[in-house]
Design a protein around this motif. Structure first.
Motif, short mmCIF file in Angstrom:
data_model
loop_
_atom_site.label_atom_id
_atom_site.label_comp_id
_atom_site.label_asym_id
_atom_site.label_seq_id
_atom_site.Cartn_x
_atom_site.Cartn_y
_atom_site.Cartn_z
N SER A 15 0.53 -1.21 0.08
CA SER A 15 -0.09 0.39 0.27
C SER A 15 1.05 1.13 0.17
CB SER A 15 -0.92 -0.27 1.33
OG SER A 15 -0.48 -0.37 2.72
N LEU A 16 1.82 1.49 0.41
CA LEU A 16 3.20 2.72 0.57
C LEU A 16 3.47 2.36 -1.20
CD1 LEU A 16 4.89 1.57 4.35
CD2 LEU A 16 2.80 3.25 3.14
N GLY A 17 3.22 1.66 -1.85
CA GLY A 17 3.97 1.93 -3.15
C GLY A 17 5.22 0.30 -3.49
N THR A 18 6.21 0.67 -4.25
CA THR A 18 7.30 0.37 -4.63
C THR A 18 8.65 0.75 -3.99
OG1 THR A 18 7.66 0.94 -6.66
CG2 THR A 18 5.84 -1.28 -6.79
N ILE A 19 9.35 -0.21 -4.09
CA ILE A 19 10.96 0.40 -4.17
C ILE A 19 11.63 -0.82 -5.05
CG2 ILE A 19 12.44 -0.54 -1.64
CD1 ILE A 19 11.03 -1.25 -0.12
N GLN A 20 12.64 0.46 -5.62
CA GLN A 20 13.20 -0.19 -6.75
C GLN A 20 14.57 0.26 -6.46
OE1 GLN A 20 11.63 2.31 -9.90
NE2 GLN A 20 9.98 1.23 -10.32
N ILE A 21 15.50 -0.55 -6.65
CA ILE A 21 16.84 0.13 -6.74
C ILE A 21 17.91 -0.27 -8.29
CG2 ILE A 21 17.85 -2.64 -6.23
CD1 ILE A 21 19.60 -1.60 -3.65
N SER A 22 18.59 0.97 -8.23
CA SER A 22 19.55 0.69 -9.38
C SER A 22 20.63 -0.64 -9.33
CB SER A 22 19.87 2.16 -9.38
OG SER A 22 21.01 2.20 -10.39
N PRO A 23 20.96 -1.09 -10.59
CA PRO A 23 21.92 -2.44 -10.74
C PRO A 23 23.21 -1.14 -10.11
CG PRO A 23 20.46 -2.01 -12.64
CD PRO A 23 20.23 -0.41 -12.05
N ARG A 24 23.54 -0.01 -10.27
CA ARG A 24 24.67 0.23 -9.24
C ARG A 24 24.82 0.74 -8.29
NH1 ARG A 24 27.07 5.00 -13.25
NH2 ARG A 24 27.43 5.72 -11.76
N VAL A 25 23.48 0.32 -7.51
CA VAL A 25 23.95 0.33 -5.89
C VAL A 25 24.30 -1.28 -5.55
CG1 VAL A 25 22.20 0.33 -4.15
CG2 VAL A 25 22.45 1.85 -6.11
N LEU A 26 23.99 -2.00 -6.68
CA LEU A 26 24.27 -3.20 -6.13
C LEU A 26 25.87 -3.86 -6.57
CD1 LEU A 26 20.97 -5.51 -7.34
CD2 LEU A 26 21.78 -4.90 -4.64
N GLU A 27 26.61 -2.69 -7.51
CA GLU A 27 27.80 -3.40 -8.14
C GLU A 27 28.63 -2.46 -7.14
OE1 GLU A 27 27.69 -1.54 -11.75
OE2 GLU A 27 27.00 -3.02 -12.40
N ILE A 28 28.24 -1.28 -6.16
CA ILE A 28 28.73 -1.03 -5.61
C ILE A 28 28.84 -1.76 -3.81
CG2 ILE A 28 28.63 1.18 -3.75
CD1 ILE A 28 27.23 2.68 -6.12
N ILE A 29 27.63 -2.19 -3.08
CA ILE A 29 27.17 -3.06 -2.85
C ILE A 29 28.67 -4.52 -2.47
CG2 ILE A 29 25.84 -4.94 -0.84
CD1 ILE A 29 23.83 -2.23 -1.34
N ALA A 30 28.44 -4.59 -3.93
CA ALA A 30 29.47 -5.83 -4.37
C ALA A 30 31.29 -5.66 -3.84
CB ALA A 30 29.28 -6.34 -5.70
N GLY A 31 31.39 -4.04 -4.56
CA GLY A 31 32.47 -3.38 -4.55
C GLY A 31 33.17 -3.34 -3.34
N ILE A 32 32.50 -3.08 -2.45
CA ILE A 32 33.15 -2.64 -1.20
C ILE A 32 32.83 -3.86 -0.40
CG2 ILE A 32 32.29 -1.68 0.92
CD1 ILE A 32 30.94 0.68 -0.65
N ALA A 33 33.06 -4.88 -0.38
CA ALA A 33 32.49 -6.21 0.18
C ALA A 33 33.70 -6.61 0.26
CB ALA A 33 31.56 -7.29 -0.35
N ALA A 34 33.86 -7.04 -1.95
CA ALA A 34 35.22 -7.59 -2.17
C ALA A 34 36.46 -6.59 -1.63
CB ALA A 34 35.06 -7.54 -3.63
#
Length: 145
Positions: A15-34
């Motif tokens: 009811s609050l709407g959708t949540i969208q995430i950019s692929p760039r954000v996931l790449e940043i998460i992976a880059g920092i983790a690695a």
């Protein structure tokens, strides 16, 4: 994956709407983790990444490529490792950390993390330069010659 596409995160309360995430954000998460893994010297990137870093712009998604199908993510990670580390161990730690961080932060399922070792970096030896003898002209004098 196209830059314009967004990944929709599942939410219990629609009811609050959708949540969208950019692929760039996931790449940043992976880059920092690695890059946080002991034994990883640096992430591999293109010439444009290197020029950007010289200009002071850090690209945290450097060396990470993301693809997605049927809500399953596949990542390719390109890294340089330090000399003397166990490559299989470091690669497995990279896979685990990336999978863990993306799942923890987004609730998305990671199908696979492919780690590509692009090179090995040796530690640089400390050089001692005598400010009074920059060109080493007096080295032989100390040896008694």
């Amino acid at each position: 994956m196209a830059e314009e596409s967004k990944i929709v995160l599942s939410s219990e309360d629609k009811s609050l709407g959708t949540i969208q995430i950019s692929p760039r954000v996931l790449e940043i998460i992976a880059g920092i983790a690695a890059s946080e893994i002991d034994g990883v010297s640096k992430m591999y990137g293109s010439f444009a990444n290197s020029v950007s870093e010289l200009l002071g712009r850090s690209d945290r998604r450097r060396g990470v490529k993301l693809s997605s199908n049927d809500e399953k993510l596949s990542l390719d990670v390109d890294v340089y490792v330090e000399y003397g580390v166990s490559v299989p161990k470091v690669a497995a730690m990279i896979q685990d950390k990336i999978k863990q961080q993306i799942t923890l932060m987004t609730d998305l399922k990671v199908k696979e993390v492919n780690v590509h070792i692009k090179g090995i970096v040796t530690s640089k030896e400390d050089q001692q330069v005598d400010p009074n003898d920059l060109f080493g002209e007096h080295l032989n004098d100390e040896a008694g010659e």
